[in-house]
Design an enzyme around this catalytic site. Sequence first.
Site, mmCIF file in Angstrom:
data_model
loop_
_atom_site.group_PDB
_atom_site.id
_atom_site.type_symbol
_atom_site.label_atom_id
_atom_site.label_comp_id
_atom_site.label_asym_id
_atom_site.label_seq_id
_atom_site.Cartn_x
_atom_site.Cartn_y
_atom_site.Cartn_z
ATOM 1 N N ASN A 1 0.832 -1.077 -0.006
ATOM 2 C CA ASN A 1 -0.108 -0.072 -0.060
ATOM 3 C C ASN A 1 0.991 1.241 0.083
ATOM 4 O O ASN A 1 1.552 1.642 1.062
ATOM 5 C CB ASN A 1 -0.814 0.119 1.403
ATOM 6 C CG ASN A 1 -1.675 1.267 1.412
ATOM 7 O OD1 ASN A 1 -1.751 2.163 0.533
ATOM 8 N ND2 ASN A 1 -2.270 1.505 2.877
ATOM 9 N N LYS B 1 0.153 4.326 -0.280
ATOM 10 C CA LYS B 1 -0.518 5.437 0.401
ATOM 11 C C LYS B 1 -0.261 6.915 -0.563
ATOM 12 O O LYS B 1 -0.254 6.553 -1.866
ATOM 13 C CB LYS B 1 0.120 5.707 1.658
ATOM 14 C CG LYS B 1 -0.198 4.708 2.540
ATOM 15 C CD LYS B 1 0.406 4.578 3.882
ATOM 16 C CE LYS B 1 0.303 3.424 4.718
ATOM 17 N NZ LYS B 1 0.404 3.577 6.166
ATOM 18 N N HIS C 1 -9.345 1.529 4.581
ATOM 19 C CA HIS C 1 -7.998 1.753 5.304
ATOM 20 C C HIS C 1 -8.220 2.569 6.442
ATOM 21 O O HIS C 1 -9.131 3.606 6.405
ATOM 22 C CB HIS C 1 -6.983 2.081 4.448
ATOM 23 C CG HIS C 1 -5.684 2.148 5.057
ATOM 24 N ND1 HIS C 1 -5.179 3.020 6.051
ATOM 25 C CD2 HIS C 1 -4.874 1.012 4.916
ATOM 26 C CE1 HIS C 1 -4.011 2.644 6.398
ATOM 27 N NE2 HIS C 1 -3.586 1.472 5.759
ATOM 28 N N GLU D 1 -6.825 4.847 7.633
ATOM 29 C CA GLU D 1 -6.475 6.437 7.351
ATOM 30 C C GLU D 1 -7.527 7.046 6.629
ATOM 31 O O GLU D 1 -7.986 7.996 6.854
ATOM 32 C CB GLU D 1 -5.261 6.462 6.519
ATOM 33 C CG GLU D 1 -3.931 6.157 7.388
ATOM 34 C CD GLU D 1 -2.782 5.508 6.533
ATOM 35 O OE1 GLU D 1 -2.935 5.603 5.438
ATOM 36 O OE2 GLU D 1 -1.863 4.973 7.253
ATOM 37 N N GLU E 1 -5.784 -4.955 10.559
ATOM 38 C CA GLU E 1 -4.423 -4.015 10.540
ATOM 39 C C GLU E 1 -4.770 -3.090 11.957
ATOM 40 O O GLU E 1 -5.392 -2.140 11.752
ATOM 41 C CB GLU E 1 -4.417 -2.775 9.425
ATOM 42 C CG GLU E 1 -4.223 -3.331 8.255
ATOM 43 C CD GLU E 1 -3.475 -2.643 7.309
ATOM 44 O OE1 GLU E 1 -2.517 -2.806 6.882
ATOM 45 O OE2 GLU E 1 -4.253 -1.410 7.140
ATOM 46 N N GLY F 1 2.502 2.110 10.588
ATOM 47 C CA GLY F 1 3.353 2.993 10.420
ATOM 48 C C GLY F 1 4.226 3.522 11.790
ATOM 49 O O GLY F 1 4.711 4.461 11.783
ATOM 50 N N SER G 1 3.268 -2.630 10.356
ATOM 51 C CA SER G 1 4.809 -2.358 10.145
ATOM 52 C C SER G 1 5.417 -3.762 9.792
ATOM 53 O O SER G 1 6.406 -4.235 10.554
ATOM 54 C CB SER G 1 5.130 -2.144 11.764
ATOM 55 O OG SER G 1 4.737 -0.852 12.016
HETATM 56 C C1 PEP Z 1 -0.640 -0.023 5.897
HETATM 57 O O1 PEP Z 1 -0.685 1.151 5.522
HETATM 58 O O2 PEP Z 1 -1.696 -0.406 5.339
HETATM 59 C C2 PEP Z 1 0.453 -0.374 6.681
HETATM 60 C C3 PEP Z 1 0.232 -1.486 7.361
HETATM 61 O O3 PEP Z 1 1.397 0.526 6.979
HETATM 62 P P1 PEP Z 1 3.005 0.070 7.688
HETATM 63 O O4 PEP Z 1 3.321 -1.273 6.905
HETATM 64 O O5 PEP Z 1 3.941 1.245 7.092
HETATM 65 O O6 PEP Z 1 2.465 -0.047 9.135
#
Ligand code: PEP
Length: 250
Positions: free
Chosen positions: A10, A12, A95, A97, A167, A173, A213
């Site tokens: 992803n 972003k 997501h 976000e 998630e 992040g 992460s």
């Molecule tokens: C994501 O945005 O779906 C995500 C898991 O980000 P990160 O791997 O950077 O934590």
Amino acid sequence: MARKKIIAGNWKMNMTPSEAVELINTLKPLVKNDDVDVLLCVPAIDIIPAMEAAKGSNIMIGAENMYFEEKGAFTGEISPAMLADAGVKYVIIGHSERREYFAETDETVNKKVLKAFEHEITPIICCGETLTQREQGVTIDFIRQQIKIAFLNVTAEQASKAVIAYEPIWAIGTGKVATTEQAQEVCKAIRDCIAEIYDEATAAAIRIQYGGSVSAASAPELFAQADIDGGLVGGASLKADFGKIVCYNK
Ligand code: PEP
């Protein structure tokens, strides 16, 4: 039948179209793994050049979002038909976000999921709890609610093809990965919830990713869990490291 792993990036709001082409050219030789479906979900403006750059490789290109209406006066939005016409087969829906910054709700997630299926695009449906919810012991209840609403009026046949990304918001992040036990526990609860809504066959077919992460170091143990069928990867999908995550079993 064993579920094929699906590892998705992803991006972003990162990567201009020319940067996207460059990164895909770097990643192409690094992500060869026949055991895994490899997907990069990229900003809408990158989709067409990314498709072109990925041609002849095992990288599929997906979208990060779409709107739930067919067309019309929705300035700035991208429709499912636009994605389908560009060859997109997967779209991330809901997501955290998008929920936090763009006011998406379980109800809009459900509308988008239904619309994606109408256009034969597979939704990657995101769910996950906040740190407060985890600390208060309501993680599973909260996620069951997210799943039950996301799948309203979705048929068993459609659901069996869907992808769910678990998630935990506190792990996105932040560099804080959920423990393998925490990730497996929730992914199993999600599968049980799908079995409850539909049946065992649908639950056995649906693919559930962990996201938050994920790194080359944490991927092998996470992806070895019985109910974790791959990952949704943010930060690490913008680097050559993504190759190591995709080749976690090599
Ligand atoms: C994501 O945005 O779906 C995500 C898991 O980000 P990160 O791997 O950077 O934590």
